[in-house]
Scaffold this active site. Structure first.
Site, PDB file in Angstrom:
ATOM      1  N   THR A 178       0.795  -1.228   0.000  1.00 43.13           N
ATOM      2  CA  THR A 178       0.000   0.000   0.000  1.00 43.13           C
ATOM      3  C   THR A 178       0.828   1.279   0.000  1.00 43.13           C
ATOM      4  O   THR A 178       0.316   2.333  -0.395  1.00 43.13           O
ATOM      5  CB  THR A 178      -0.945   0.044   1.221  1.00 43.13           C
ATOM      6  OG1 THR A 178      -0.168  -0.003   2.423  1.00 43.13           O
ATOM      7  CG2 THR A 178      -1.923  -1.123   1.193  1.00 43.13           C
ATOM      8  N   GLY A 210     -22.409  13.663 -15.173  1.00 42.22           N
ATOM      9  CA  GLY A 210     -23.379  12.635 -15.533  1.00 42.22           C
ATOM     10  C   GLY A 210     -23.021  11.218 -15.159  1.00 42.22           C
ATOM     11  O   GLY A 210     -23.804  10.296 -15.407  1.00 42.22           O
ATOM     12  N   ASP A 212     -22.474   7.883 -12.783  1.00 43.44           N
ATOM     13  CA  ASP A 212     -23.305   7.321 -11.715  1.00 43.44           C
ATOM     14  C   ASP A 212     -22.512   6.498 -10.714  1.00 43.44           C
ATOM     15  O   ASP A 212     -23.053   6.103  -9.680  1.00 43.44           O
ATOM     16  CB  ASP A 212     -24.397   6.435 -12.320  1.00 43.44           C
ATOM     17  CG  ASP A 212     -25.299   7.204 -13.267  1.00 43.44           C
ATOM     18  OD1 ASP A 212     -26.155   7.957 -12.779  1.00 43.44           O
ATOM     19  OD2 ASP A 212     -25.129   7.061 -14.497  1.00 43.44           O
ATOM     20  N   ASP A 217      -9.458   1.619  -9.634  1.00 46.50           N
ATOM     21  CA  ASP A 217      -8.343   0.810 -10.099  1.00 46.50           C
ATOM     22  C   ASP A 217      -7.340   0.615  -8.962  1.00 46.50           C
ATOM     23  O   ASP A 217      -7.067   1.534  -8.186  1.00 46.50           O
ATOM     24  CB  ASP A 217      -7.672   1.523 -11.279  1.00 46.50           C
ATOM     25  CG  ASP A 217      -6.524   0.746 -11.854  1.00 46.50           C
ATOM     26  OD1 ASP A 217      -6.770  -0.306 -12.462  1.00 46.50           O
ATOM     27  OD2 ASP A 217      -5.364   1.181 -11.677  1.00 46.50           O
ATOM     28  N   HIS A 221      -4.164  -1.318  -3.235  1.00 49.02           N
ATOM     29  CA  HIS A 221      -2.871  -0.676  -3.020  1.00 49.02           C
ATOM     30  C   HIS A 221      -3.009   0.634  -2.248  1.00 49.02           C
ATOM     31  O   HIS A 221      -2.023   1.359  -2.086  1.00 49.02           O
ATOM     32  CB  HIS A 221      -2.168  -0.448  -4.357  1.00 49.02           C
ATOM     33  CG  HIS A 221      -1.784  -1.728  -5.035  1.00 49.02           C
ATOM     34  ND1 HIS A 221      -0.661  -2.441  -4.684  1.00 49.02           N
ATOM     35  CD2 HIS A 221      -2.398  -2.436  -6.010  1.00 49.02           C
ATOM     36  CE1 HIS A 221      -0.591  -3.530  -5.433  1.00 49.02           C
ATOM     37  NE2 HIS A 221      -1.637  -3.557  -6.237  1.00 49.02           N
ATOM     38  N   GLU A 249     -11.072  -2.630  -7.492  1.00 46.10           N
ATOM     39  CA  GLU A 249     -10.301  -3.739  -8.042  1.00 46.10           C
ATOM     40  C   GLU A 249      -9.444  -4.303  -6.913  1.00 46.10           C
ATOM     41  O   GLU A 249      -8.425  -3.728  -6.542  1.00 46.10           O
ATOM     42  CB  GLU A 249      -9.421  -3.270  -9.196  1.00 46.10           C
ATOM     43  CG  GLU A 249      -8.608  -4.405  -9.802  1.00 46.10           C
ATOM     44  CD  GLU A 249      -7.436  -3.926 -10.643  1.00 46.10           C
ATOM     45  OE1 GLU A 249      -6.999  -4.691 -11.519  1.00 46.10           O
ATOM     46  OE2 GLU A 249      -6.938  -2.802 -10.404  1.00 46.10           O
TER      47      GLU A 249
END
EC number: 3.2.1.1
Length: 659
Positions: A178, A210, A212, A217, A221, A249
């Site tokens: 991390t 616009g 939602d 990604d 980490h 992810e």
């Protein structure tokens, strides 16, 4: 994330890491039963209950011009590639092999050479709204580009903005994973509140334009609040937006802490994707291997896939071998199921069968036509109209090449992984009648509870009555019919009604009918005694006067009462054990002792039960049923979620124990 082109000493380790075997849902959907737009039964009431098209490398204009096709194919949401400014590597060449530059941010202004301008993004979002499609943005907020000179001054002007680019060495060490750099990319100093504010302004701007929701990604980490001395409030802060749907992810491994991230967002089920691809490669769809999501996170917080852009486009080409037939079969498995939110990856035109980038398209172009294939579309529509229905996975007649998912009495999906057609003759809950295959050629017949017909080789069959697609659909979010759900204090429940439903009402214990709109909530249990039961009836009516009802059961249980579960023992084991356990960080707490756990007792009705002491803390517990050698779920898979008073079969929770 990506591994392409980074030829460092770390790359083999990172590629191996990608191959390991091993939400904040902010508010209800805005659409109500009265919403008037071009959405219909092809679109689910919420992102979570629908399917997502990962429109990988499609430009904003390409998406806008294909929105009707996306809608007609049954997707509820699209996921874009990263929308912010990025490094234009290789002289800005748009060949598909240059996709990885989109994951190298230089600033967080919206718009880039590859996908289009911010105005074009706004226009695309407006087109999506017209068709009832939600927009998920792939947000790269763990790192910037590895080229320091290309990073914008607005980023560099933030004091102490980066952890630097010292690469991760120990992928089992949370601090290293991390706080150090992924592949030499400059790591954001995510503990820095100024960094958090800068990145959150980008997310808010995307929402105002616009969007939602978001895919985060490389989310694993970025540290969590309880990650020791280096923990931060990054995720509680970043996910506190108006987004309808957010997921991270989280590629699973020993340091991924999936369940902890699930406190803030939905998470990816990367191990389940591997299980599906393994089943496809071996042409073995045995439900004991593919029924469990291979995660300690509950299914309703998982995003599932047959493949991702990483497994397809990275240099190790983990999933590039698959054919269109493989993807159809895999999609039939994951998207016919209840619980998770399936993500369909749009490959480049002509891609697959071992070829990543055939050169028939470039970044910005539409992907292959498979996303709107008849079978894919049929499974998407099935997923939408079956929301709230229980699932029952099986291999008819013990044939592991045939997968069957029966969703209550409303519909069935079949998939044949074999090279020959197969005659089906199996029990079903479908009403009598003829069912044309909505996924392709052929038809099936139901007579007296028997489903018969022939499924062609390497094909999918989707069966449900035509009137179901037009029928009103009302359900309780994240709860099943046919099961008695338990709670201890009070419970707030979200009501759902699809676009076919013009009028929706609910009743509690035969009380007065109360009208509701999609996304409304109500609470039960407050101040009520333990042992009180609640029968909740929902009724939806469409514009033709057709009605549908659903019945749900709840009970308020004393947390100090005995804790019992049951198993139907479909394998007819002579000895049945229940191994119940839970995780406390990296430590495993065995609630029934060491493997194989405690013997279950066979009751007069043939159900095997096990009762734990009343003071046992079963929060987040898992259960594996076994006979000492064979087990359900299969080896190397986490157990089923432990549900008080739950009744299980080989597919997981199937109902509640009789009172």
């Amino acid at each position: 994330m990506f591994a392409k082109r980074f030829k460092t000493s770390l790359l083999p380790l990172f590629a191996g890491f990608l191959l390991l075997f091993h939400l904040v849902l902010a508010g209800p959907a805005a659409a109500s039963a009265e919403t008037a737009n071009k959405s219909n039964e092809l679109t689910a009431p919420s992102i979570k209950s629908g399917t997502i098209l990962h429109a990988w490398n499609w430009s904003f204009n390409t998406l806008k011009h294909n929105m009707k096709d996306i809608h007609d194919a049954g997707y509820t949401a699209i996921q874009t590639s990263p929308i912010n400014q990025v490094k234009e590597g290789n002289q800005g060449d748009k060949s598909m092999s240059n996709w990885y530059w989109l994951y190298q941010p230089t600033s967080y202004q919206i718009g880039n050479r590859y996908l289009g301008t911010e105005q074009e993004f706004k226009e695309m979002c407006a087109a999506a709204e017209e068709y009832g499609i939600k927009v998920i943005v792939d947000a790269v907020i763990n790192h910037t580009t590895s080229d320091y000179a290309a990073i914008s001054n607005e980023v560099k002007s933030i004091p102490n903005w980066t952890h630097g680019n010292t690469q991760i060495k120990n992928w089992s060490d949370r601090w290293d994973v991390t706080q150090n750099s992924l592949l030499g990319l400059y790591d954001w100093n995510t503990q820095n509140t100024q960094v958090q504010s800068y990145l959150k302004r980008f997310l808010d701007r995307a929402l105002n334009d616009g969007a939602d929701g978001f895919r985060f990604d490389a989310a694993k980490h970025i540290e969590l609040p309880d990650d020791g001395s280096y923990g931060s409030q990054f995720w509680p802060n970043i996910t506190n937006t108006s987004a309808e749907f957010q997921y991270g992810e989280i590629l699973q491994d020993s340091a991924s802490r999936d369940a902890a991230y699930a406190n803030y967002m939905d998470v990816t089920a990367s191990n389940y994707g591997h299980s599906i691809r393994s089943a496809l490669k071996n042409r073995n769809l045995g439900v004991s291997n593919i029924s469990h999501y291979a995660s300690d996170v509950s299914a309703d917080k998982l995003v599932t896939w047959v493949e991702s852009h990483d497994t397809y486009a990275n240099d190790d080409e983990e999933s590039t071998w698959m054919s269109d037939d493989d993807i159809r079969l895999g999609w039939a498995v994951i998207a016919s199921r209840s619980g998770s939110t399936p993500l369909f990856f749009s490959r480049p035109e002509g891609g697959g069968n071992g070829v990543r980038f055939p050169g028939k398209s470039q970044i910005g172009d539409r992907g292959s036509a498979l996303f709107e294939d008849q079978a894919i579309t049929a499974v998407n529509r099935f997923h939408n109209v079956m929301a709230g229905q229980p699932e029952e996975l099986s291999n008819p007649n013990g044939n592991n090449q045939i997968f069957m998912n029966q969703r209550g009495s409303h519909g069935v999906v079949l998939a044949n992984a074999g090279s020959s057609s197969v005659s089906i003759n199996t029990a079903t809950k479908l009403p009598d009648g003829r069912y044309d295959n909505k996924a392709g050629a052929g038809s099936f017949q139901v007579n007296d509870g028997k489903l018969t017909g022939t499924i062609n080789a390497r094909s999918v069959a989707v069966l449900y009555p035509d009137d179901i697609a037009k029928a009103p659909h009302v359900f309780l979010e994240n709860y099943k019919t046919g099961v008695t759900h338990s709670f201890n204090d009070q419970l707030t429940i979200t009501l759902r009604a699809d676009a076919n439903t013009t009028k929706a009402v609910y009743q509690i214990n035969n009380g007065p009918e109360t009208a509701f709109k999609d996304g409304d909530q109500f609470t039960i249990g407050k101040g009520d005694p333990f042992g009180k039961t609640y029968t909740i009836m929902l009724k939806g009516t469409n514009s033709d006067g057709v009605t549908r009802t659903e019945k749900y059961s709840f009970v308020k249980r004393d947390p100090a009462s005995a804790k019992t579960i049951g198993y139907q023992n479909p394998n007819h084991w002579s000895q049945v054990n229940a191994y119940i356990y839970k995780h406390d960080g990296s430590r495993v707490i065995e609630l029934t002792g060491s493997w194989p756990g405690k013997p279950m007792t066979k009751n007069a009705d043939g159900i095997y039960t096990l009762t734990l002491p009343a003071d046992t803390d079963t929060t987040n517990a898992k259960v594996i049923f076994n006979n000492g050698s064979a087990q359900v779920p299969g080896q190397n898979q986490p157990g089923f979620d432990y549900v008080l008073n739950g009744l299980y079969n080989d597919s997981g929770l199937s109902g509640s124990l009789p009172h």
